[in-house]
Write a protein that holds these residues in place. Structure first.
Motif, PDB file in Angstrom:
ATOM      1  N   CYS A   1       0.853  -1.195   0.000  1.00  0.00           N
ATOM      2  CA  CYS A   1       0.000   0.000   0.000  1.00  0.00           C
ATOM      3  C   CYS A   1       0.891   1.249   0.000  1.00  0.00           C
ATOM      4  CB  CYS A   1      -0.848   0.076   1.270  1.00  0.00           C
ATOM      5  SG  CYS A   1      -1.868  -1.351   1.559  1.00  0.00           S
TER       6      CYS A   1
ATOM      7  N   THR B   1       0.361  -3.045   8.365  1.00  0.00           N
ATOM      8  CA  THR B   1      -0.735  -2.486   7.565  1.00  0.00           C
ATOM      9  C   THR B   1      -1.766  -3.591   7.319  1.00  0.00           C
ATOM     10  OG1 THR B   1       0.764  -0.927   6.561  1.00  0.00           O
ATOM     11  CG2 THR B   1      -1.272  -1.352   5.368  1.00  0.00           C
TER      12      THR B   1
ATOM     13  N   SER C   1       6.226  -3.563   3.371  1.00  0.00           N
ATOM     14  CA  SER C   1       5.561  -2.743   4.380  1.00  0.00           C
ATOM     15  C   SER C   1       6.600  -2.162   5.330  1.00  0.00           C
ATOM     16  CB  SER C   1       4.567  -3.599   5.172  1.00  0.00           C
ATOM     17  OG  SER C   1       3.982  -2.836   6.195  1.00  0.00           O
ATOM     18  N   GLN C   2       6.599  -0.860   5.454  1.00  0.00           N
ATOM     19  CA  GLN C   2       7.479  -0.233   6.434  1.00  0.00           C
ATOM     20  C   GLN C   2       7.152  -0.738   7.825  1.00  0.00           C
ATOM     21  OE1 GLN C   2       8.890   1.831   9.521  1.00  0.00           O
ATOM     22  NE2 GLN C   2       6.764   2.362   9.119  1.00  0.00           N
ATOM     23  N   SER C   3       5.879  -0.644   8.194  1.00  0.00           N
ATOM     24  CA  SER C   3       5.465  -0.923   9.575  1.00  0.00           C
ATOM     25  C   SER C   3       5.342  -2.413   9.866  1.00  0.00           C
ATOM     26  CB  SER C   3       4.103  -0.278   9.837  1.00  0.00           C
ATOM     27  OG  SER C   3       3.140  -0.843   8.949  1.00  0.00           O
TER      28      SER C   3
ATOM     29  N   VAL D   1       5.038  10.770   9.180  1.00  0.00           N
ATOM     30  CA  VAL D   1       3.983   9.981   8.514  1.00  0.00           C
ATOM     31  C   VAL D   1       4.342   9.729   7.050  1.00  0.00           C
ATOM     32  CG1 VAL D   1       1.602  10.134   7.671  1.00  0.00           C
ATOM     33  CG2 VAL D   1       2.089  10.519  10.079  1.00  0.00           C
TER      34      VAL D   1
ATOM     35  N   ALA E   1      -2.465   8.636   8.866  1.00  0.00           N
ATOM     36  CA  ALA E   1      -1.839   7.900   9.964  1.00  0.00           C
ATOM     37  C   ALA E   1      -0.607   7.182   9.433  1.00  0.00           C
ATOM     38  CB  ALA E   1      -2.813   6.882  10.533  1.00  0.00           C
ATOM     39  N   LYS E   2       0.318   6.922  10.320  1.00  0.00           N
ATOM     40  CA  LYS E   2       1.553   6.255   9.914  1.00  0.00           C
ATOM     41  C   LYS E   2       1.318   4.768   9.658  1.00  0.00           C
ATOM     42  CE  LYS E   2       6.019   6.005   9.314  1.00  0.00           C
ATOM     43  NZ  LYS E   2       6.424   6.486   7.994  1.00  0.00           N
TER      44      LYS E   2
ATOM     45  N   THR F   1       3.278   4.308  -0.230  1.00  0.00           N
ATOM     46  CA  THR F   1       4.648   4.440  -0.727  1.00  0.00           C
ATOM     47  C   THR F   1       5.272   3.076  -0.996  1.00  0.00           C
ATOM     48  OG1 THR F   1       5.020   6.590   0.266  1.00  0.00           O
ATOM     49  CG2 THR F   1       6.947   5.179   0.046  1.00  0.00           C
ATOM     50  N   SER F   2       4.954   2.104  -0.160  1.00  0.00           N
ATOM     51  CA  SER F   2       5.521   0.766  -0.356  1.00  0.00           C
ATOM     52  C   SER F   2       5.063   0.178  -1.696  1.00  0.00           C
ATOM     53  CB  SER F   2       5.087  -0.163   0.788  1.00  0.00           C
ATOM     54  OG  SER F   2       5.567   0.331   2.005  1.00  0.00           O
TER      55      SER F   2
HETATM   56  C1  G6P Z   1       0.211   4.823   5.393  1.00  0.00           C
HETATM   57  C2  G6P Z   1       1.434   5.711   5.547  1.00  0.00           C
HETATM   58  C3  G6P Z   1       2.288   5.650   4.285  1.00  0.00           C
HETATM   59  C4  G6P Z   1       2.649   4.210   3.965  1.00  0.00           C
HETATM   60  C5  G6P Z   1       1.410   3.320   3.884  1.00  0.00           C
HETATM   61  C6  G6P Z   1       1.788   1.845   3.842  1.00  0.00           C
HETATM   62  O1  G6P Z   1      -0.621   5.359   4.424  1.00  0.00           O
HETATM   63  O2  G6P Z   1       1.051   7.048   5.811  1.00  0.00           O
HETATM   64  O3  G6P Z   1       3.472   6.402   4.477  1.00  0.00           O
HETATM   65  O4  G6P Z   1       3.342   4.173   2.759  1.00  0.00           O
HETATM   66  O5  G6P Z   1       0.587   3.494   5.038  1.00  0.00           O
HETATM   67  O6  G6P Z   1       2.402   1.530   5.055  1.00  0.00           O
HETATM   68  P1  G6P Z   1       3.404   0.339   5.291  1.00  0.00           P
HETATM   69  O7  G6P Z   1       3.791   0.461   6.733  1.00  0.00           O
HETATM   70  O8  G6P Z   1       2.667  -0.915   4.981  1.00  0.00           O
HETATM   71  O9  G6P Z   1       4.568   0.538   4.370  1.00  0.00           O
END
Ligand code: G6P
Length: 610
Positions: A301, A353, A348-350, A400, A604-605, A303-304
């Protein structure tokens, strides 16, 4: 999105809760609150707006206690009001904080109303508070009441609960949303994110799906989904405090943009040590999984997702494997074509998601066993549900708008591309060495791109008054144009669209006039001459162009065409370097417009709901 912190100690836990909530602010939220057990009372303070406002209110009301829970809320069920903010309290006895969404809250609400419960908020969380209270009233202790209640809930949750009937216990449960227990010395904690408690302890236990926990000052008992006591591994978190502090920077986003040379270097450290692409970079058994891959399906999702779109160009060209990239929230609801020999790559950064997680589960349910997660947060849900993992080592990303996570994802994806190419017999020794060398030079090239900041600041002043902007790119730089437009709209609120430059004449050209700035990502590659012709189309319509290119491109400047050159041409890695100037442009345009750069409105982040 929402964040949870809880503490039980032999000292005042209010500063721990407030500090924890401040460290969770980066996830995005619109209200905050804490509840503490103070003698015979459950005391609560909640405020919409910033944690600092809630902190002032708690200080004025003289909040001190040895047991408490706190929450930052990002509104889903019910508007942004103090009444909807967490914690929610049932009958003045127990308080609950909750991340996630309870899907059967309406049925439960009707049932509890019939039992005499009165609801004051519009949230699904209040249902949980009353349901636990209901079971407690039937004679169960707090832990058993919570365990019984969660069995009756459908949906996703991480919850923490305190009750004045049992002031020695902090209980918690997890299903679908992350939650961990922090182990202190004579004190213990719960949190949705390790950064919330890192000042108190680094020793953590990540709860598994369906786990419940009974936490006292001296002990932690964990139960699996069937209620059986279970031992879970203790991890020592390596989240650095420095990555959670702003230091000399004005915003986390600015800090994180400038951290990219280091983040990129750290992400390829193991590769540089080996000096060759090996499957083991992706995990112990990766050779087995990657050897006979027939194609790649990327799911992500935001940026990823754009990192995935960039990688598609590399994967098909260098490894020869077919690659498709899909937005996770679309994939998960489609009757998809599944070839179990394809590699599912989630980015996914986090690592939490929800849509990406659900897309991964769906792919697995369709027979995909070859799964790889590219993720920035160790031990988060998505890598834990994947067979293979490559951790980007960007360090905590607080802003974010994602920056260093993006460039490190690209580095990881390029490494994957070359590894697959090697396994496919499409990468000879000389080419492998050349790619390794290009990666070795990359942190330096990223630093050179950062040095362009003063020129970009000058451009951003022209951008700040604009309402709209168009971004153009071609080939592997088209996703960088998409990412540039996303960054600009996320933090400056300037409406921005990105198009492949060749598509201009099929629609967006109608938008071009003197008021529309057009940003072009146009390094010297096989498509440069094509981009130059596309630019003529803009020029002929009076459009003003802002071109990011590189030293080799021989781009002519004029009154209408402004050019910034990255000093080096870095070949196949060029999209990584060109991500930097578009990040800086968005940052400085937002700064000039005075927006809340690190916490843009409505965003949201970590998006842990659908
Ligand atoms: C949110 C964040 C974005 C991020 C996206 C996917 O929309 O604000 O910066 O790219 O989620 O998040 P992830 O943690 O899965 O890369």
């Amino acid at each position: 999105m929402c964040g949870i912190v809880g503490a039980i100690a032999d000292r005042d836990v209010v500063p721990v809760l407030i500090d924890g909530l401040k460290r969770l602010e980066y996830r995005g939220y619109d209200s905050a609150g804490i509840a503490v057990i103070d003698g015979d009372d459950v005391r609560r303070v909640r405020r919409t707006g910033r944690v600092a406002e809630m902190e002032n209110a708690a200080a004025q009301e003289n909040f001190h206690a040895r047991l408490g829970i706190g929450h930052t809320r990002w509104a889903t069920h019910g508007g942004v009001t103090e009444t909807n903010a967490h914690p929610h309290i049932s009958f003045g006895e127990l308080a609950v904080v909750h991340n996630g969404i309870i899907e059967n809250h309406e049925q439960q609400r009707d049932r509890l109303r019939a039992e005499g419960y009165v609801f004051e908020s519009q949230t699904d969380t209040e249902v949980i508070a009353h349901l636990i209270h209901f079971h407690q009233k039937r004679g169960l202790d707090l832990l058993a009441a919570m365990q019984t209640a969660v069995r009756e809930l459908e949906g996703a949750y991480a919850i923490a609960v305190v009750s004045k009937r049992e002031p020695g216990h902090l209980v918690a449960a997890r299903m679908g949303c992350p939650l961990l227990v922090g182990l202190g010395d004579g004190e213990n904690f719960v949190a949705s994110d390790v950064s919330a408690i890192v000042q108190a302890t680094r020793r953590v236990i990540f709860l598994d799906e369906g786990d419940t926990a009974d936490v006292t000052r001296e002990s932690v008992r964990i139960f699996d989904a069937s209620g059986t006591p279970i031992e879970r591994e203790v991890h020592v978190s390596d989240v650095s405090l420095a990555s959670l502090e702003l230091g000399p920077y004005r915003h986390f986003m600015q800090k994180e943009i400038h951290e990219q040379p280091r983040a990129v270097a750290d992400t390829i450290e193991a590769l540089m040590d080996d000096g060759k692409f090996t499957a083991e970079l992706f995990g112990k058994d990766a050779g087995e999984v990657l050897r006979d891959v027939e194609g790649v399906q990327i799911l992500a999702c935001g940026t990823s997702y754009y990192a995935g779109l960039t990688a598609r160009y590399w994967i098909e060209a260098i490894s020869g494997l077919p690659c498709t990239v899909e937005i996770a929230s679309e994939y998960r609801y489609r009757d998809v074509y599944a070839n179990p020999k394809n590699l599912i790559v989630t980015i996914s950064q986090s690592g939490e998601t929800l849509d990406t997680m659900e897309a991964l589960k769906y792919a697995k349910s369709r027979g995909h066993e070859k799964t790889l997660s590219i993720c920035n947060v160790p031990e988060s849900a998505i890598p834990r549900a994947s067979k293979l993992v490559y951790y980007t080592r960007a360090g905590a990303e607080i802003g974010v708008a994602s920056t260093k996570a993006f460039t490190t994802q690209l580095v990881a994806l390029f490494t994957l591309t070359c590894t697959l190419a090697k396994l496919q017999g499409r990468l000879d020794g000389a080419q492998e060495l050349a790619y390794i060398e290009a990666l070795r030079q990359l942190p330096g090239s990223v630093q050179h791109a950062l040095n362009l900041e003063p020129q970009i600041v000058a451009w951003s002043e022209r951008f700040a008054p604009k309402q709209h902007a168009l971004f153009l790119g071609r080939g592997v730089h088209y996703p960088i144009a998409l990412e540039g437009a996303l960054k600009l709209k996320e933090i400056s609120y300037i409406h921005a669209e990105a198009y492949p430059a060749g598509e201009l004449k099929h629609g967006p050209l109608a938008l071009v006039d003197e008021a529309m700035p057009v940003v072009v990502i146009a390094p010297n590659d096989a498509l440069l001459e094509k981009v130059k012709s596309n630019i003529q189309e803009v020029r002929a319509r009076g459009g003003e162009m802002f071109v990011f290119t590189d030293a080799d491109s021989r781009f002519g400047e004029s009154e209408q065409v402004h050019v910034i050159r990255t000093p080096r041409h870095v070949g196949v890695l060029s999209p990584i370097v060109h991500a930097i100037p578009v990040q800086l442009l968005a940052y400085h345009a937002a700064l000039a417009r005075g927006t809340d750069v690190d916490k843009p409105r409505n965003l949201a982040k970590s998006v842990t709901v659908e």
